[in-house]
Design a protein around this motif. Structure first.
Motif, PDB file in Angstrom:
ATOM      1  N   ARG A   5       8.998   2.102  -0.038  1.00 57.27           N
ATOM      2  CA  ARG A   5       8.800   2.589   1.328  1.00 57.27           C
ATOM      3  C   ARG A   5       8.172   1.507   2.198  1.00 57.27           C
ATOM      4  O   ARG A   5       7.756   0.451   1.707  1.00 57.27           O
ATOM      5  CB  ARG A   5       7.901   3.829   1.318  1.00 57.27           C
ATOM      6  CG  ARG A   5       6.521   3.582   0.736  1.00 57.27           C
ATOM      7  CD  ARG A   5       5.581   4.757   0.973  1.00 57.27           C
ATOM      8  NE  ARG A   5       4.285   4.567   0.353  1.00 57.27           N
ATOM      9  CZ  ARG A   5       3.303   3.819   0.838  1.00 57.27           C
ATOM     10  NH1 ARG A   5       3.492   3.138   1.959  1.00 57.27           N
ATOM     11  NH2 ARG A   5       2.138   3.715   0.211  1.00 57.27           N
ATOM     12  N   ALA A   6       8.098   1.800   3.485  1.00 56.58           N
ATOM     13  CA  ALA A   6       7.469   0.862   4.412  1.00 56.58           C
ATOM     14  C   ALA A   6       5.969   0.781   4.137  1.00 56.58           C
ATOM     15  O   ALA A   6       5.312   1.788   3.870  1.00 56.58           O
ATOM     16  CB  ALA A   6       7.716   1.316   5.847  1.00 56.58           C
ATOM     17  N   PHE A   7       5.450  -0.421   4.181  1.00 56.92           N
ATOM     18  CA  PHE A   7       4.011  -0.652   4.039  1.00 56.92           C
ATOM     19  C   PHE A   7       3.323  -0.100   5.278  1.00 56.92           C
ATOM     20  O   PHE A   7       3.828  -0.206   6.388  1.00 56.92           O
ATOM     21  CB  PHE A   7       3.767  -2.156   3.922  1.00 56.92           C
ATOM     22  CG  PHE A   7       2.423  -2.536   3.382  1.00 56.92           C
ATOM     23  CD1 PHE A   7       2.260  -2.866   2.050  1.00 56.92           C
ATOM     24  CD2 PHE A   7       1.314  -2.593   4.219  1.00 56.92           C
ATOM     25  CE1 PHE A   7       1.020  -3.239   1.541  1.00 56.92           C
ATOM     26  CE2 PHE A   7       0.073  -2.968   3.730  1.00 56.92           C
ATOM     27  CZ  PHE A   7      -0.085  -3.289   2.390  1.00 56.92           C
ATOM     28  N   THR A   8       2.155   0.516   5.113  1.00 57.89           N
ATOM     29  CA  THR A   8       1.401   1.063   6.245  1.00 57.89           C
ATOM     30  C   THR A   8       0.009   0.441   6.293  1.00 57.89           C
ATOM     31  O   THR A   8      -0.447  -0.195   5.337  1.00 57.89           O
ATOM     32  CB  THR A   8       1.251   2.590   6.137  1.00 57.89           C
ATOM     33  OG1 THR A   8       0.395   2.890   5.020  1.00 57.89           O
ATOM     34  CG2 THR A   8       2.603   3.267   5.947  1.00 57.89           C
ATOM     35  N   CYS A   9      -0.680   0.649   7.397  1.00 61.00           N
ATOM     36  CA  CYS A   9      -2.046   0.123   7.543  1.00 61.00           C
ATOM     37  C   CYS A   9      -2.961   0.656   6.443  1.00 61.00           C
ATOM     38  O   CYS A   9      -3.824  -0.074   5.933  1.00 61.00           O
ATOM     39  CB  CYS A   9      -2.612   0.496   8.913  1.00 61.00           C
ATOM     40  SG  CYS A   9      -1.796  -0.342  10.287  1.00 61.00           S
ATOM     41  N   ASP A  10      -2.786   1.910   6.059  1.00 65.17           N
ATOM     42  CA  ASP A  10      -3.633   2.501   5.015  1.00 65.17           C
ATOM     43  C   ASP A  10      -3.489   1.760   3.680  1.00 65.17           C
ATOM     44  O   ASP A  10      -4.433   1.718   2.883  1.00 65.17           O
ATOM     45  CB  ASP A  10      -3.286   3.976   4.816  1.00 65.17           C
ATOM     46  CG  ASP A  10      -3.758   4.839   5.982  1.00 65.17           C
ATOM     47  OD1 ASP A  10      -4.608   4.360   6.755  1.00 65.17           O
ATOM     48  OD2 ASP A  10      -3.269   5.976   6.110  1.00 65.17           O
ATOM     49  N   ASP A  11      -2.325   1.172   3.447  1.00 69.01           N
ATOM     50  CA  ASP A  11      -2.091   0.472   2.184  1.00 69.01           C
ATOM     51  C   ASP A  11      -2.976  -0.763   2.040  1.00 69.01           C
ATOM     52  O   ASP A  11      -3.218  -1.237   0.923  1.00 69.01           O
ATOM     53  CB  ASP A  11      -0.622   0.076   2.054  1.00 69.01           C
ATOM     54  CG  ASP A  11       0.299   1.281   1.919  1.00 69.01           C
ATOM     55  OD1 ASP A  11      -0.129   2.281   1.303  1.00 69.01           O
ATOM     56  OD2 ASP A  11       1.424   1.219   2.435  1.00 69.01           O
ATOM     57  N   LEU A  12      -3.482  -1.267   3.160  1.00 66.04           N
ATOM     58  CA  LEU A  12      -4.367  -2.436   3.107  1.00 66.04           C
ATOM     59  C   LEU A  12      -5.659  -2.128   2.351  1.00 66.04           C
ATOM     60  O   LEU A  12      -6.326  -3.037   1.865  1.00 66.04           O
ATOM     61  CB  LEU A  12      -4.696  -2.913   4.520  1.00 66.04           C
ATOM     62  CG  LEU A  12      -3.527  -3.509   5.316  1.00 66.04           C
ATOM     63  CD1 LEU A  12      -3.941  -3.761   6.756  1.00 66.04           C
ATOM     64  CD2 LEU A  12      -3.040  -4.789   4.670  1.00 66.04           C
ATOM     65  N   PHE A  13      -5.994  -0.858   2.259  1.00 67.84           N
ATOM     66  CA  PHE A  13      -7.210  -0.446   1.553  1.00 67.84           C
ATOM     67  C   PHE A  13      -6.921  -0.016   0.117  1.00 67.84           C
ATOM     68  O   PHE A  13      -7.808   0.415  -0.598  1.00 67.84           O
ATOM     69  CB  PHE A  13      -7.896   0.698   2.310  1.00 67.84           C
ATOM     70  CG  PHE A  13      -8.239   0.345   3.728  1.00 67.84           C
ATOM     71  CD1 PHE A  13      -9.337  -0.447   4.014  1.00 67.84           C
ATOM     72  CD2 PHE A  13      -7.437   0.774   4.776  1.00 67.84           C
ATOM     73  CE1 PHE A  13      -9.653  -0.786   5.315  1.00 67.84           C
ATOM     74  CE2 PHE A  13      -7.740   0.436   6.086  1.00 67.84           C
ATOM     75  CZ  PHE A  13      -8.847  -0.349   6.359  1.00 67.84           C
ATOM     76  N   ARG A  14      -5.656  -0.179  -0.305  1.00 63.59           N
ATOM     77  CA  ARG A  14      -5.255   0.323  -1.612  1.00 63.59           C
ATOM     78  C   ARG A  14      -4.559  -0.728  -2.481  1.00 63.59           C
ATOM     79  O   ARG A  14      -4.147  -0.423  -3.595  1.00 63.59           O
ATOM     80  CB  ARG A  14      -4.306   1.522  -1.443  1.00 63.59           C
ATOM     81  CG  ARG A  14      -4.883   2.679  -0.641  1.00 63.59           C
ATOM     82  CD  ARG A  14      -3.838   3.763  -0.413  1.00 63.59           C
ATOM     83  NE  ARG A  14      -3.223   4.181  -1.667  1.00 63.59           N
ATOM     84  CZ  ARG A  14      -1.935   4.519  -1.782  1.00 63.59           C
ATOM     85  NH1 ARG A  14      -1.125   4.467  -0.746  1.00 63.59           N
ATOM     86  NH2 ARG A  14      -1.463   4.900  -2.957  1.00 63.59           N
ATOM     87  N   PHE A  15      -4.412  -1.960  -1.972  1.00 60.98           N
ATOM     88  CA  PHE A  15      -3.594  -2.915  -2.723  1.00 60.98           C
ATOM     89  C   PHE A  15      -4.397  -3.993  -3.449  1.00 60.98           C
ATOM     90  O   PHE A  15      -3.855  -5.009  -3.861  1.00 60.98           O
ATOM     91  CB  PHE A  15      -2.511  -3.529  -1.835  1.00 60.98           C
ATOM     92  CG  PHE A  15      -2.966  -4.529  -0.804  1.00 60.98           C
ATOM     93  CD1 PHE A  15      -4.295  -4.675  -0.445  1.00 60.98           C
ATOM     94  CD2 PHE A  15      -2.032  -5.347  -0.175  1.00 60.98           C
ATOM     95  CE1 PHE A  15      -4.692  -5.607   0.504  1.00 60.98           C
ATOM     96  CE2 PHE A  15      -2.415  -6.286   0.767  1.00 60.98           C
ATOM     97  CZ  PHE A  15      -3.750  -6.407   1.103  1.00 60.98           C
ATOM     98  N   ASN A  16      -5.690  -3.750  -3.655  1.00 60.58           N
ATOM     99  CA  ASN A  16      -6.509  -4.730  -4.370  1.00 60.58           C
ATOM    100  C   ASN A  16      -6.015  -4.979  -5.791  1.00 60.58           C
ATOM    101  O   ASN A  16      -6.133  -6.093  -6.307  1.00 60.58           O
ATOM    102  CB  ASN A  16      -7.976  -4.302  -4.409  1.00 60.58           C
ATOM    103  CG  ASN A  16      -8.675  -4.587  -3.099  1.00 60.58           C
ATOM    104  OD1 ASN A  16      -8.121  -5.229  -2.215  1.00 60.58           O
ATOM    105  ND2 ASN A  16      -9.893  -4.098  -2.962  1.00 60.58           N
ATOM    106  N   ASN A  17      -5.489  -3.947  -6.440  1.00 63.20           N
ATOM    107  CA  ASN A  17      -4.997  -4.126  -7.808  1.00 63.20           C
ATOM    108  C   ASN A  17      -3.850  -5.125  -7.871  1.00 63.20           C
ATOM    109  O   ASN A  17      -3.596  -5.735  -8.906  1.00 63.20           O
ATOM    110  CB  ASN A  17      -4.545  -2.782  -8.400  1.00 63.20           C
ATOM    111  CG  ASN A  17      -3.350  -2.189  -7.661  1.00 63.20           C
ATOM    112  OD1 ASN A  17      -3.351  -2.111  -6.429  1.00 63.20           O
ATOM    113  ND2 ASN A  17      -2.367  -1.732  -8.397  1.00 63.20           N
ATOM    114  N   ILE A  18      -3.167  -5.315  -6.758  1.00 66.19           N
ATOM    115  CA  ILE A  18      -2.074  -6.283  -6.692  1.00 66.19           C
ATOM    116  C   ILE A  18      -2.618  -7.661  -6.314  1.00 66.19           C
ATOM    117  O   ILE A  18      -2.312  -8.668  -6.948  1.00 66.19           O
ATOM    118  CB  ILE A  18      -1.013  -5.849  -5.655  1.00 66.19           C
ATOM    119  CG1 ILE A  18      -0.465  -4.451  -5.999  1.00 66.19           C
ATOM    120  CG2 ILE A  18       0.120  -6.867  -5.576  1.00 66.19           C
ATOM    121  CD1 ILE A  18       0.383  -3.848  -4.897  1.00 66.19           C
ATOM    122  N   ASN A  19      -3.456  -7.710  -5.306  1.00 63.90           N
ATOM    123  CA  ASN A  19      -3.916  -8.986  -4.767  1.00 63.90           C
ATOM    124  C   ASN A  19      -4.983  -9.683  -5.599  1.00 63.90           C
ATOM    125  O   ASN A  19      -5.315 -10.833  -5.328  1.00 63.90           O
ATOM    126  CB  ASN A  19      -4.440  -8.794  -3.337  1.00 63.90           C
ATOM    127  CG  ASN A  19      -3.323  -8.875  -2.324  1.00 63.90           C
ATOM    128  OD1 ASN A  19      -2.163  -8.674  -2.658  1.00 63.90           O
ATOM    129  ND2 ASN A  19      -3.649  -9.171  -1.084  1.00 63.90           N
TER     130      ASN A  19
END
Length: 203
Positions: A5-19
């Motif tokens: 799906r499209a990335f959203t602003c809220d995902d910026l607070f949830r993608f630490n496991n990736i980064n």
């Protein structure tokens, strides 16, 4: 089932496991917001059935149509360690290539650290080749010398025009890799440059 799906602003607070992966470039919040505002169609995330973010791709469209350099660019592609070897990276790349095709791009390109041989080999399997070597593209940490980036087409170049094998010094090379799209019928966009370049030479 995995959803793309499209990335959203809220995902910026949830993608630490990736980064948190050491080979993933992490940028400031404004950088991600710029991509969301200008190229939202190029910012895609994979989400697991339980809601965990599995990986994402972030890119943009850029270049000159008149010079046949209009293309899709992969700014970041990363998959969380626990979700690797599932084909997610290949699927995300496929989606970005499809978007670039619809936008009339001549090719898709990306920059990758020469030392990241897992990524380099994956991109080769996806049809990318080295276009040019870019010297001192990445800033190094811990006092190491800058690591060049390389365009997949030109992996054999090291230093200021001197040739050497990539294995001689992973910390000095980076590559720019390209894959021609259907608009580039003669594959002119992927003809390798015969010499390395510096970041200031990249348009």
């Amino acid at each position: 089932m995995t959803s793309l799906r499209a990335f959203t602003c809220d995902d910026l607070f949830r993608f630490n496991n990736i980064n948190l992966d050491p080979l993933t470039e992490t940028y400031g919040i404004p950088f991600y917001l710029q991509y969301l505002a200008h190229w939202p169609e190029y910012f895609i995330v994979a989400e697991a059935p339980g809601g965990e973010l599995m990986g994402y791709i972030m890119g943009k469209a850029e270049g000159s149509v008149a010079r046949e350099e209009w293309h899709g660019h992969v700014t970041a592609l990363s998959v969380a360690p626990e979700f690797r070897r599932l084909g997610l990276a290949a699927k995300l790349m496929e989606l970005l290539e499809e978007i670039s095709e619809k936008k009339g791009g001549f090719f898709v390109d990306l920059f990758v650290r020469v030392s990241n041989q897992v990524a380099v080999n994956m991109y080769k399997q996806l049809g990318y080749s080295v276009y040019r070597t870019v010297l001192e593209y990445y800033s190094a940490s811990n006092g190491e010398p800058d690591e060049d980036a390389y365009d997949e087409s030109n992996m054999k170049y090291k230093g200021c025009g001197q040739t050497a094998t990539v294995v001689a010094d992973f910390f000095s090379l980076a590559i720019d890799m390209r894959k021609a799209l259907s608009r580039d019928t003669e594959k002119k966009s992927i003809i390798p440059l015969p010499h390395p370049v510096r970041p200031e030479d990249i348009e």
